[in-house]
Design a protein around this motif. Structure first.
Motif, mmCIF file in Angstrom:
data_model
loop_
_atom_site.group_PDB
_atom_site.id
_atom_site.type_symbol
_atom_site.label_atom_id
_atom_site.label_comp_id
_atom_site.label_asym_id
_atom_site.label_seq_id
_atom_site.Cartn_x
_atom_site.Cartn_y
_atom_site.Cartn_z
ATOM 1 N N ILE A 10 -3.916 -14.246 4.887
ATOM 2 C CA ILE A 10 -3.008 -13.103 4.939
ATOM 3 C C ILE A 10 -3.402 -12.116 3.850
ATOM 4 O O ILE A 10 -3.584 -12.494 2.694
ATOM 5 N N THR A 11 -3.506 -10.860 4.231
ATOM 6 C CA THR A 11 -3.871 -9.794 3.308
ATOM 7 C C THR A 11 -2.810 -8.708 3.357
ATOM 8 O O THR A 11 -2.323 -8.359 4.434
ATOM 9 N N ALA A 12 -2.427 -8.185 2.185
ATOM 10 C CA ALA A 12 -1.538 -7.023 2.098
ATOM 11 C C ALA A 12 -2.278 -5.937 1.330
ATOM 12 O O ALA A 12 -2.697 -6.147 0.190
ATOM 13 N N GLU A 13 -2.436 -4.790 1.946
ATOM 14 C CA GLU A 13 -3.129 -3.674 1.309
ATOM 15 C C GLU A 13 -2.184 -2.945 0.355
ATOM 16 O O GLU A 13 -0.961 -3.101 0.439
ATOM 17 N N PRO A 14 -2.725 -2.118 -0.542
ATOM 18 C CA PRO A 14 -1.866 -1.350 -1.460
ATOM 19 C C PRO A 14 -0.859 -0.486 -0.700
ATOM 20 O O PRO A 14 -1.116 -0.060 0.423
ATOM 21 N N VAL A 15 0.279 -0.241 -1.339
ATOM 22 C CA VAL A 15 1.309 0.596 -0.718
ATOM 23 C C VAL A 15 0.848 2.049 -0.678
ATOM 24 O O VAL A 15 0.060 2.490 -1.506
ATOM 25 N N ARG A 16 1.348 2.749 0.334
ATOM 26 C CA ARG A 16 1.031 4.164 0.483
ATOM 27 C C ARG A 16 2.245 4.866 1.081
ATOM 28 O O ARG A 16 3.049 4.260 1.774
ATOM 29 N N LYS A 17 2.350 6.166 0.797
ATOM 30 C CA LYS A 17 3.453 6.965 1.339
ATOM 31 C C LYS A 17 3.129 7.365 2.771
ATOM 32 O O LYS A 17 1.994 7.737 3.075
ATOM 33 N N VAL A 18 4.146 7.277 3.632
ATOM 34 C CA VAL A 18 4.000 7.625 5.040
ATOM 35 C C VAL A 18 5.162 8.522 5.425
ATOM 36 O O VAL A 18 6.308 8.240 5.063
ATOM 37 N N LYS A 19 4.905 9.590 6.154
ATOM 38 C CA LYS A 19 5.963 10.465 6.648
ATOM 39 C C LYS A 19 5.894 10.494 8.169
ATOM 40 O O LYS A 19 5.165 11.288 8.767
#
Length: 112
Positions: A10-19
């Motif tokens: 399982i991999t979680a990528e860095p958080v990013r802002k989404v609109k």
């Protein structure tokens, strides 16, 4: 960073802002499950939380575009999708948390 346990990578990528087009701003992480075992494995957006820099954990919500859903993953299969929390996201350190029933939570640090 990839975490391996119980025949799943399982991999979680860095958080990013989404609109998204029709909803308020979200903070998202793309997660990926890879089944390396010989049995089906389950995945579910409801197993995820995102903790803000002030320590508040929110259950992940379904992303309208490319969101993680729920289901069974066949041996050798891979599935990816976004897990999100509401709000534009303040700067600081976040935790992306996988909290599956009967297993210890797995945490990924992510700085925004």
């Amino acid at each position: 960073e990839t975490v391996t346990g119980s025949d799943l990578q399982i991999t979680a990528e860095p958080v990013r802002k989404v609109k998204p087009k029709y909803t308020n701003a979200q903070l998202c992480s793309r997660v990926t499950y890879r089944n390396t075992g010989s049995d089906e494995e389950s995945f579910n957006v409801l197993d995820w939380k995102i903790q803000s820099p002030d320590g508040v954990q929110q259950l992940a919500t379904f992303a309208l575009d490319k969101g993680l859903t729920a289901g069974q993953l066949a041996p050798g299969g891979t599935v990816s999708g976004d897990v999100c929390r509401q709000g534009p996201g303040a700067k600081g350190e976040y935790l992306v948390i996988l909290d599956r029933t009967f297993l210890d939570p797995i945490r990924w640090k992510a700085t925004l």
